[in-house]
Motif scaffolding. Structure first.
Motif, PDB file in Angstrom:
ATOM      1  N   VAL A 196      46.274  35.099  34.844  1.00 56.70           N
ATOM      2  CA  VAL A 196      45.401  34.172  34.118  1.00 56.70           C
ATOM      3  C   VAL A 196      44.786  34.921  32.945  1.00 56.70           C
ATOM      4  CG1 VAL A 196      43.257  32.881  34.223  1.00 56.70           C
ATOM      5  CG2 VAL A 196      44.879  32.714  36.086  1.00 56.70           C
ATOM      6  N   ILE A 206      42.073  34.478  30.139  1.00 57.82           N
ATOM      7  CA  ILE A 206      41.066  33.727  29.389  1.00 57.82           C
ATOM      8  C   ILE A 206      40.571  34.561  28.206  1.00 57.82           C
ATOM      9  CG2 ILE A 206      40.335  32.399  31.413  1.00 57.82           C
ATOM     10  CD1 ILE A 206      37.634  33.924  31.047  1.00 57.82           C
ATOM     11  N   MET A 233      44.219  46.034  33.218  1.00 50.06           N
ATOM     12  CA  MET A 233      43.103  45.637  34.078  1.00 50.06           C
ATOM     13  C   MET A 233      43.573  44.782  35.247  1.00 50.06           C
ATOM     14  SD  MET A 233      39.820  44.918  31.647  1.00 50.06           S
ATOM     15  CE  MET A 233      40.534  43.906  30.390  1.00 50.06           C
ATOM     16  N   LEU A 291      44.771  47.899  37.683  1.00 49.54           N
ATOM     17  CA  LEU A 291      43.463  48.047  38.338  1.00 49.54           C
ATOM     18  C   LEU A 291      43.177  46.912  39.309  1.00 49.54           C
ATOM     19  CD1 LEU A 291      41.168  49.199  35.386  1.00 49.54           C
ATOM     20  CD2 LEU A 291      42.257  50.599  37.104  1.00 49.54           C
ATOM     21  N   LEU A 305      41.753  44.115  38.771  1.00 50.35           N
ATOM     22  CA  LEU A 305      40.444  43.506  38.557  1.00 50.35           C
ATOM     23  C   LEU A 305      40.568  42.000  38.673  1.00 50.35           C
ATOM     24  CD1 LEU A 305      38.719  45.015  35.438  1.00 50.35           C
ATOM     25  CD2 LEU A 305      38.479  45.578  37.821  1.00 50.35           C
ATOM     26  N   ASP A 306      39.435  41.356  38.894  1.00 50.26           N
ATOM     27  CA  ASP A 306      39.439  39.902  38.801  1.00 50.26           C
ATOM     28  C   ASP A 306      39.843  39.526  37.380  1.00 50.26           C
ATOM     29  OD1 ASP A 306      38.113  37.359  40.343  1.00 50.26           O
ATOM     30  OD2 ASP A 306      38.057  37.188  38.173  1.00 50.26           O
ATOM     31  N   GLN A 307      40.855  38.652  37.252  1.00 53.65           N
ATOM     32  CA  GLN A 307      41.447  38.437  35.926  1.00 53.65           C
ATOM     33  C   GLN A 307      40.513  37.691  34.985  1.00 53.65           C
ATOM     34  OE1 GLN A 307      45.177  36.694  36.972  1.00 53.65           O
ATOM     35  NE2 GLN A 307      45.830  38.545  38.012  1.00 53.65           N
ATOM     36  N   ILE A 308      39.664  36.848  35.547  1.00 49.74           N
ATOM     37  CA  ILE A 308      38.731  36.126  34.669  1.00 49.74           C
ATOM     38  C   ILE A 308      37.706  37.091  34.096  1.00 49.74           C
ATOM     39  CG2 ILE A 308      36.872  34.442  34.723  1.00 49.74           C
ATOM     40  CD1 ILE A 308      38.687  32.554  36.033  1.00 49.74           C
ATOM     41  N   ILE A 309      37.280  38.070  34.900  1.00 51.56           N
ATOM     42  CA  ILE A 309      36.355  39.065  34.366  1.00 51.56           C
ATOM     43  C   ILE A 309      37.069  39.935  33.335  1.00 51.56           C
ATOM     44  CG2 ILE A 309      34.982  41.084  34.975  1.00 51.56           C
ATOM     45  CD1 ILE A 309      34.244  39.648  37.528  1.00 51.56           C
ATOM     46  N   THR A 324      37.119  38.110  30.172  1.00 46.86           N
ATOM     47  CA  THR A 324      35.786  38.083  29.573  1.00 46.86           C
ATOM     48  C   THR A 324      35.471  39.406  28.884  1.00 46.86           C
ATOM     49  OG1 THR A 324      35.131  36.609  31.340  1.00 46.86           O
ATOM     50  CG2 THR A 324      33.374  37.562  30.047  1.00 46.86           C
ATOM     51  N   VAL A 325      35.907  40.523  29.505  1.00 47.92           N
ATOM     52  CA  VAL A 325      35.719  41.828  28.869  1.00 47.92           C
ATOM     53  C   VAL A 325      36.358  41.817  27.483  1.00 47.92           C
ATOM     54  CG1 VAL A 325      36.426  44.239  28.937  1.00 47.92           C
ATOM     55  CG2 VAL A 325      35.505  43.170  30.981  1.00 47.92           C
ATOM     56  N   ASN A 346      37.044  39.226  25.575  1.00 47.42           N
ATOM     57  CA  ASN A 346      36.312  38.332  24.672  1.00 47.42           C
ATOM     58  C   ASN A 346      35.066  38.994  24.112  1.00 47.42           C
ATOM     59  OD1 ASN A 346      38.076  36.209  24.880  1.00 47.42           O
ATOM     60  ND2 ASN A 346      37.045  35.331  26.645  1.00 47.42           N
ATOM     61  N   ILE A 347      34.274  39.599  24.998  1.00 47.51           N
ATOM     62  CA  ILE A 347      33.017  40.198  24.530  1.00 47.51           C
ATOM     63  C   ILE A 347      33.312  41.409  23.651  1.00 47.51           C
ATOM     64  CG2 ILE A 347      30.865  41.270  25.255  1.00 47.51           C
ATOM     65  CD1 ILE A 347      30.826  39.564  27.659  1.00 47.51           C
ATOM     66  N   LEU A 348      34.316  42.192  24.049  1.00 53.95           N
ATOM     67  CA  LEU A 348      34.677  43.380  23.268  1.00 53.95           C
ATOM     68  C   LEU A 348      35.091  42.980  21.845  1.00 53.95           C
ATOM     69  CD1 LEU A 348      34.893  46.419  23.868  1.00 53.95           C
ATOM     70  CD2 LEU A 348      37.333  46.105  24.193  1.00 53.95           C
ATOM     71  N   GLY A 393      46.943  34.202  38.967  1.00 49.65           N
ATOM     72  CA  GLY A 393      45.639  34.812  39.165  1.00 49.65           C
ATOM     73  C   GLY A 393      45.535  35.706  40.387  1.00 49.65           C
TER      74      GLY A 393
END
Lengths: 333, 447
Positions: free
Chosen positions: A67, A69, A113, A117, A119-123, A126-127, A129-131, A327
């Motif tokens: 996923v 985002i 990620m 790693l 990681l949760d894919q939505i997080i 988001t990383v 996007n914010i970056l 996901g």
């Protein structure tokens, strides 16, 4: 399959119905107001290009089970890097390439990620996007000028056909390549070995692994190529559509493309149809604002694409089926 | 609780546990600052100078400290909002829109109604904003339960819709009609709706009182942890413990406050403060954080919400009304965000003006994850991010660094906190993280 039963299933009828209505309305409108119809349709194609490219990014990622985002962030940073390359080199080709490479690198980050790693894919998205928001905001300085933007490429006699020619065959290169990519990816996903493997990885990674498909490599490659699509969308914004960069200029297009992907049932051609619908909504919005005769505040017209996204999601998500392993990080046993 | 943790007896088990739960976020913050320093260095700025200016701008003067607390206040609320939704397995990126509508509503109640006493007007405006935020939060919750539309996309779309609605109202029907005004903003709210920021004169007595209060509280807390009460009700037990702590602390504070000033009356110019600013809004945020923690950890509804977040199918089998709880979680999440918007309007801005509170929704994500999704952990995380936001102005002025570097550092913090594998490898921590891990990505169509 018999054509009638094929069409009777509601899934196939709806797009056919919509496109027929669109066709009839277009012909009537063209007879009444040729210039306005033509400019709305041209604008529809233009507005749908970044959305369909973003949706292709989403399709590639999700068909292989990731996923994404972070499309919004991928578009934004690619748009910025493409623009800055244009400022430094003045070469539009290199600039588009730089945008695509940026998208690919962010795709690599997302793949790292979510695949390595786990990681949760939505997080993870988001990383990104914010970056992208932070990096472009930090490094952007206003007042930069460029050599120019990509000009339309007229395709010879095809462009002389009334309406169709002006709308379809008089566009800049990224718009053409978006349309070509739609059909290319449709072919790759459904007619080639690689596409079959990708879909297998997205539906049932364990089974694919048992058959000797490298799930990790497949996901990495798909997410990186998805990033290239998003990068192309970003390059479109700064190098072909606007010609300059603004902070947060993607304005939610990355998220709209996710809705378009779902509306198109994870098929490139379906997503293209959905993107055209959104492009049309956007084109009407600018046209209405341009007229200024209707006394609607511009903020309400500006809400239109976002409302449409919610309605589309609410109406179609339940019926469309995402890839089964979408996901879910894959753990090798 | 980890194995190494269980082996250690004695009083400091809880301290040890605290350390275990904060070391990863702490390391993530340090790593993010380190990478941020590299970015600063690459762009030709002395990182140490920039960070020193950042710290100066956050804590160096009384007015700076006040700004830090004021910036942290809405961040606590957006962090709580996101964390609460996280606990139910929902990703509320829409805290932004809920907060905007809350801020606007409280401004409307603030300037249209006049003549009320402050004791009624302030809570009325606060509740009005919070309720509108709750209603706006209910929309994605209902869409998710009834149609399966994923809340990540619907909340982002609702953010844009909220921005458009508030822009329209602040520039149209609700625009400040005073002749000097040219920008889009509402009139300023009535005095009776304003939340004030009193100051506490910082004398030696107060400082000693605070320190003694803290020490006594810890001592009493430790003592009562090891005395067995014959009380069955757990909530009552906790209530008794806390009231003992509170009583001991207040008693000590009273003693020192009354006795100490007789000996020391000079204000202490620590960090050039003359007084501690105490925004009431910030205090409300602290209280709300404790209430949210209590609801989540100590009530049945909180337990059910956490169960839904961990495993919806198991929750359904256990007889929990999953759909209802998902909507309820979004309503509470929106309520918290709306309350944050109201407090910002009434305590800081004094009116609604578009563009004054952008980005708070995204900040809430970083803060919730930095605080390990614990409502109490949200407080230090919000203070950290708030201090960076407050200090960025001085940093821009003194060191010439664009304040957007804060966003980059924030994204890095989010990355390192989420990728705690990397951080654990860096600090050589073997144990698994405390608490439940978050799982949000569940595909698009599930309900």
């Amino acid at each position: 399959m018999n054509l009638i039963t094929h069409l009777k299933s509601r899934n196939k009828l709806l797009p056919l119905f919509l496109s027929m209505i669109g066709f009839i309305v277009t012909i009537i409108a063209f007879n009444l107001e040729p210039n306005i119809t033509q400019s709305i349709l041209r604008s529809t194609i233009r507005q749908s290009t970044p959305i369909v490219l973003g949706a292709l990014c989403g399709i590639l990622c999700e068909r292989s089970g990731i996923v994404n985002i972070g499309i919004e962030g991928q578009m934004l940073l690619s748009a910025f890097i493409g623009f800055m390359t244009n400022v430094w080199t003045g070469n539009l080709f290199i600039s588009v390439l730089a945008g695509m490479i940026t998208g690919a690198l962010l795709g690599l980050l997302l793949a790292f990620m979510s695949v390595t790693l786990k990681l949760d894919q939505i997080i993870g998205g988001t990383v990104i996007n914010i970056l992208a928001l932070g990096l472009t905001g930090y490094f952007y300085t206003s007042g930069l000028t460029t050599a120019g933007k990509i000009q339309p490429l007229t395709l010879g006699f095809l462009a002389d056909i009334p309406l169709v020619g002006r709308v379809l065959f008089n566009n800049p290169p990224i718009t053409y390549s978006a349309i070509i990519l739609v059909f290319l990816l449709q072919f790759i996903l459904f007619k080639t070995t690689w596409g079959l493997r990708t879909r297998a990885v997205g539906e049932h990674p364990r089974a694919a692994d048992t058959l000797g498909i490298n799930v990790f490599v497949n996901r990495y490659v798909n997410v990186i190529f998805g990033g290239v699509m998003a990068g192309l969308a970003g390059a479109f914004l700064t190098l072909e559509a606007v010609g300059s960069f603004e902070r947060a200029m993607t304005n939610g297009r990355g998220f709209v493309s996710l809705a378009v992907m779902i509306f198109g049932k994870w098929n490139p051609v379906g997503a293209w149809g959905a993107a055209l619908l959104f492009g049309f909504a956007n084109a009407m919005q600018t046209q209405i604002q341009f007229w200024g005769t209707l006394n609607i505040p511009h903020q309400f017209i500006g809400m239109l694409p976002y409302l449409l996204t919610i309605i589309v999601l609410a109406g179609f998500v339940g019926r469309a089926r995402p890839p089964a392993a979408d996901g879910v990080p894959y753990e090798k046993e | 609780m980890t194995e190494e943790n269980l082996k250690q007896p004695g009083y400091f088990t809880w301290l040890n546990q605290l350390w275990l739960s904060i070391r990863v976020p702490l390391a993530a913050v340090l790593l993010a600052l380190l990478v941020g320093a590299v970015i600063l260095w690459v762009s030709g700025v002395n990182p140490l100078g920039a960070y020193a200016a950042l710290f100066e701008g956050a804590f160096g003067r009384q007015i700076y400290l006040q700004r830090t607390l004021e910036k942290a206040t809405p961040l606590i609320f957006s962090g709580l909002s996101v964390a609460f939704a996280f606990k139910a397995g929902l990703f509320n990126i829409g805290a932004q829109g809920q907060l905007l509508l809350g801020a606007l509503t409280s401004a409307i109640i603030g300037f249209t109604i006049t003549g009320l006493p402050a004791l009624i007007h302030i809570p009325l405006a606060l509740l009005g904003g919070a309720l509108v935020g709750a209603i706006f939060g209910a929309i994605p919750g209902a869409l998710k339960t009834f149609t399966g539309a994923h809340e990540v996309i619907t909340t982002i779309m609702l953010n844009y819709i909220a921005i458009n609605i508030t822009d329209y109202l602040a520039d149209g029907p609700l625009k400040d009609p005073s002749p000097s005004n040219v920008v889009a903003r509402t009139p300023s709210i009535a005095d009776s709706a304003v939340i004030s920021t009193p100051e506490i004169a910082l004398t030696f007595g107060v400082i000693i009182a605070l320190i003694v209060m803290l020490l006594t509280s810890i001592l009493v807390f430790l003592l009562f942890k090891h005395i067995k009460f014959k009380v069955k009700n757990k909530i009552l037990l906790i209530f008794i413990r806390f009231s003992f702590v509170l009583m001991a602390g207040l008693g000590a504070a009273f003693l020192v406050k009354v006795i100490a000033p007789k000996f020391y009356t000079q204000p202490l110019r620590f960090l050039s403060y003359s007084a501690i600013p105490l925004p009431i809004g910030f205090l409300i945020a602290l209280v709300v954080a404790v209430i949210v923690w209590f609801i989540l950890i100590r009530t049945t509804i909180g337990f059910e919400i956490r169960t839904v977040g961990l495993n919806q199918h198991a929750a359904k089998y256990a007889g929990i009304k999953v759909r209802l709880l998902i909507i309820l979680a979004m309503v509470i999440s929106g309520f918290l965000a709306g309350l944050g918007g109201s407090i910002e309007t009434q305590g800081i801005v004094g009116r609604f003006q578009p563009g004054f509170n952008t980005g708070l929704g995204f900040d809430g994500i970083t803060i919730a994850l930095l605080g390990r999704n614990n409502p109490l952990g949200v407080i230090p995380a919000a203070l950290l991010v708030g201090s960076m936001k407050a200090g960025s102005n001085v940093m821009q002025f003194q060191a010439g660094v664009a304040s957007q570097i804060i966003d980059v550092i924030q994204a890095l913090m989010l990355f390192f906190v989420a990728a705690d594998m990397i951080v654990r490898w860096v600090i050589r921590a073997k144990s698994k993280p405390e608490g439940e891990s978050i799982k949000l990505t569940t595909g698009w169509g599930n309900q």
